[in-house]
Design an enzyme around this catalytic site. Structure first.
Site, short mmCIF file in Angstrom:
data_model
loop_
_atom_site.label_atom_id
_atom_site.label_comp_id
_atom_site.label_asym_id
_atom_site.label_seq_id
_atom_site.Cartn_x
_atom_site.Cartn_y
_atom_site.Cartn_z
N TYR A 221 -13.88 -6.21 -2.74
CA TYR A 221 -14.89 -5.61 -3.22
C TYR A 221 -15.94 -6.33 -3.71
CZ TYR A 221 -12.07 -1.08 -4.01
OH TYR A 221 -11.40 -0.03 -3.79
N THR A 252 -12.22 -2.87 5.50
CA THR A 252 -12.90 -3.01 4.13
C THR A 252 -11.79 -2.58 3.20
OG1 THR A 252 -13.69 -0.64 4.21
CG2 THR A 252 -15.01 -2.30 5.20
N ASP A 253 -12.05 -2.71 1.92
CA ASP A 253 -11.48 -2.40 0.81
C ASP A 253 -12.10 -0.84 0.70
OD1 ASP A 253 -9.58 -1.61 -1.16
OD2 ASP A 253 -9.67 -3.53 -2.11
N TRP A 254 -11.33 0.11 0.03
CA TRP A 254 -11.85 1.41 -0.07
C TRP A 254 -13.04 1.50 -0.94
CZ3 TRP A 254 -7.67 0.22 2.47
CH2 TRP A 254 -6.95 1.38 3.02
N SER A 256 -16.02 0.11 -0.44
CA SER A 256 -16.32 -1.25 -1.23
C SER A 256 -17.71 -1.81 -0.44
CB SER A 256 -15.37 -2.22 -0.82
OG SER A 256 -15.28 -2.43 0.74
#
Length: 694
Positions: A221, A252-254, A256
């Site tokens: 993030y 990607t992270d959620w 982010s």
């Protein structure tokens, strides 16, 4: 996959694992992926790189399957929307940090294999684990999902974890790349770090996972040196792909990322959970070479894992859940650390009629798990108080959430189990335990000299009551079988063998960056999803925006910091007590080849109980160097030794272990030619040493 060194091969042997080999070669998978891509419309290619919640979207027209992802901080986090009627429950294992506290390569492989088997039972393709970020601050809410403060220990266990998961046909995911070391304002946190610290401390675990053949990496993030990791060309293309050699799926992270065009040009492949920022830029990106490149890599990686050629679900693996519970028990048994045992109060007598008072805010709590995406509820939950009563008898164990003074003072021993109400993803937590918990411990130790404190946290806490306690366990988030394991340790069925994978400071002010939270803000008062990245600076923030965290300590993280600053922590890295005693004898060093050596030492159990010992090898410059840590872990071996017996510990070191990163030289160099090989039971309990020179 990068070439595997001889030392790494020995590590695989110790873990009883073979290195991962994909079901199809990268070249074969590339050809198949290009053929599929040529048949897909521009819209279908675009959809493939925009996540589908917790999936990679299917293309039914071309029989491209939906790829299912699940989180895994301490097992498999069941998602109700992916229920297929087969995997109705999963084991709540001890958290990854507690796995690291076992210092057991073989058990690490068994732990990761068991989690992967549960994935296969439920048709889960991608496990969003392991987390390999370094424990830089004890307040980080997600420390429990990681493997501690040392890059060598983290890298060794990461290598084995990845191999074990992917050998079962499940794609492992290294996360969160890179330097995602706090949860406080994580979507607005800019990690400012130098090249040497990045290479020596924060990248080795990712490098080890890549060398083991990992096929998926998740970006963080945070920003790294001014750019959001999930859309940074420097982070993904230069660091991850070119420097570390990673060629496969990056996600990607959620929620982010902030800019679809930057995502597409950064080397990123998949925006989770839904491709929102890519969609905002769809008019510019649809049909572009960038999207085609992303889609090709998604297809190729999934083909390499065999996802296009076989069903992922293996329902008969559900029958192994009871075996997985035993792995969870053994992990807790070896990962719970006995920190203190004054006057040898422990172990307690199993058949005693003495009254044991059990209390504390964690005494009756289930599940024993952290919070956030990695939280696993498990099944067959058992609390500490239930496990203690089963072990010692209801007539012996007395549970009171709020005992009165008479009950406390009259008890033959008091066990108080404590932790935070919420510790996990999305926010950091204070160094101090909650005030009611602190007050209760202070009251207990004032009334009874035989108080045993069980700490259920993801890292160090303040212990102003420390010197008045009889015993202290660091039990962490020990999962559904953790209480049974702790009962067996307290009553002496098994000797403790866990060792700390991080240092425990006396005061948070002693740590490398105690002021990372801006003045006027509480460490826990910012829920990060209240503000999305890219928005204007919130009114209650002062100073630079995004919030910069300066890694001024460089490579001096954890025990390296305390040694450099001449600060004595409360408990050092690698510390952990046993009910037995060990003598170390006959330290020997033998060359394997020009750049690899075998270090052996005899470990003798001279105590009164069968037990296991973690033999730790640290490198120490013969002449202290200002820019070199005083001591660094570079090897370990865990050996089980019966009373009166002797076992040989074997540790392998290689030339690269002696090197440090030099920016001016553009890589790793040897800072000195003469070193002490220090072998002992912890960082500060060195038993034998030998000079090693070229």
């Amino acid at each position: 996959m990068n070439p595997v060194s001889l030392k790494t091969q020995f590590s695989y042997d110790q873990a009883a694992l073979l290195p991962f080999k994909s079901e199809q070669s990268q070249g074969e998978a590339e050809l198949r992926a290009k053929e599929l891509l040529s048949q897909m419309s521009a819209e279908e290619r675009f959809n493939l790189v925009c996540g589908g919640g917790f999936t990679i979207r299917a293309c039914e027209r071309l029989q491209i399957p939906e790829i299912i992802m699940y989180d895994g901080g301490q097992g498999v986090n069941l998602r109700p929307w992916c229920d297929n009627g087969v995997l109705e429950k999963t084991v709540s294992f001890p958290c990854t940090q507690q796995l690291a506290a076992t210092w057991n390569r073989r058990l690490t492989g068994q732990y990761a294999k068991a989690i992967a088997e549960e994935c296969r039972a439920g048709g889960i393709h991608v496990l969003l684990a392991p987390g390999v970020n370094i424990y830089r601050s004890s307040q980080c809410g997600r420390n429990w999902e990681y493997m501690g403060e040392d890059p060598y220990l983290t890298a060794e266990l990461t290598r084995i974890y990845v191999t074990a998961v992917q050998n079962e046909g499940v794609m492992a995911t290294l996360k969160h790349f890179a330097c995602n070391n706090v949860e406080f304002s994580r979507k607005h946190s800019d990690s400012r770090i130098g090249e040497r610290a990045l290479n020596e401390i924060y990248l080795p675990a990712f490098k080890a996972g890549i060398e083991a053949g990992v096929l998926s990496v998740m970006t963080g993030y945070n920003l790294l040196n001014g750019e959001y990791c999930g859309q940074s060309y420097y982070v993904i293309q230069k660091l991850l792909r070119e420097q570390l050699g990673f060629e496969h799926l990056v996600m990607t992270d959620w929620n982010s990322v902030t800019d679809g065009n930057k995502i597409a040009s950064s080397g990123q492949d998949l925006e989770m959970p839904s491709g929102a920022k890519l969609t905002e830029a769809k008019g510019q990106l649809l049909g572009s070479e960038a999207i085609d490149r992303m889609a090709l890599r998604v297809l190729r990686t999934c083909i390499m894992m065999g996802f296009h050629d076989r069903p992922q679900i293996v329902p008969e693996l559900v029958e192994r859940l009871s075996e997985h519970e035993e792995v969870a028990y053994q992990t807790a048994l070896e990962g719970i650390v006995l920190l203190r045992n004054e006057a040898s109060i422990l172990p307690l007598a199993e058949n005693s009629e003495e009254t044991i008072l059990v209390t504390g805010n964690y005494a009756s709590r289930t599940p024993l798990a952290g919070w956030g995406s990695g939280r696993i509820e498990g099944y067959n939950p058992e609390s500490f108080v239930d496990a203690f009563a089963r072990k010692a008898g209801d007539h012996t164990v007395q549970y009171r959430l709020h005992p009165n003074e008479g009950e406390v003072s009259s008890a033959n021993a008091v066990i108080v189990c404590v932790g935070y109400e919420h510790e996990g993803e999305g926010k950091d937590r204070p160094f101090e335990l909650p005030k009611p918990v602190e007050a209760q411990i202070q009251q207990l130790v004032a009334l009874n000299r035989r108080v045993i404190v069980v700490i259920c946290t993801g890292g160090a806490v303040r212990m102003d009551w420390h010197d008045q306690t009889a015993a202290i366990f660091q039990a962490g988030f020990c999962g559904q079988r953790g209480p049974a394991a702790l009962a067996d340790l307290i009553w002496g069925t098994v000797s403790p063998s866990g060792k700390l994978p991080y240092s425990i400071e006396r005061h948070f002010a002693d740590s490398p960056d105690p002021d990372y939270v801006p003045k006027g803000l509480n460490v826990s008062d910012q829920r990060n999803n209240l503000q999305l990245p890219g928005l204007d600076k919130p009114e209650h923030f002062t100073g630079e925006w995004p919030h910069q965290i300066h890694y001024k300590e460089g490579v001096f993280v954890g025990y390296r910091w305390y040694a450099q600053q001449q600060i004595q922590p409360r408990y050092c890295f690698g510390h952990g007590l046993s009910y037995s005693q060990f003598e170390y004898r006959d330290l020997r060093v033998q060359p394997i080849n020009a750049s690899t050596w075998e270090v052996t030492v005899d470990v003798c159990n001279v105590g009164s109980m069968d037990a296991a010992e973690v033999v730790q090898l640290y490198l120490e410059p013969v002449e202290a160097l200002a820019e070199q840590p005083a001591r660094q872990l570079k090897g370990f071996d865990k050996v089980a030794v019966a009373v009166g017996d002797t076992q040989q510990a074997r540790i392998y070191i290689e030339l690269d272990d002696f090197k440090s990163f030099d920016s001016s030289a553009g890589g790793a160099v040897l800072p000195t030619d003469a070193w002490h090989l220090c072998v002992g039971s912890s960082l500060q309990d060195i038993r034998l040493r030998k000079v090693h020179a070229w």
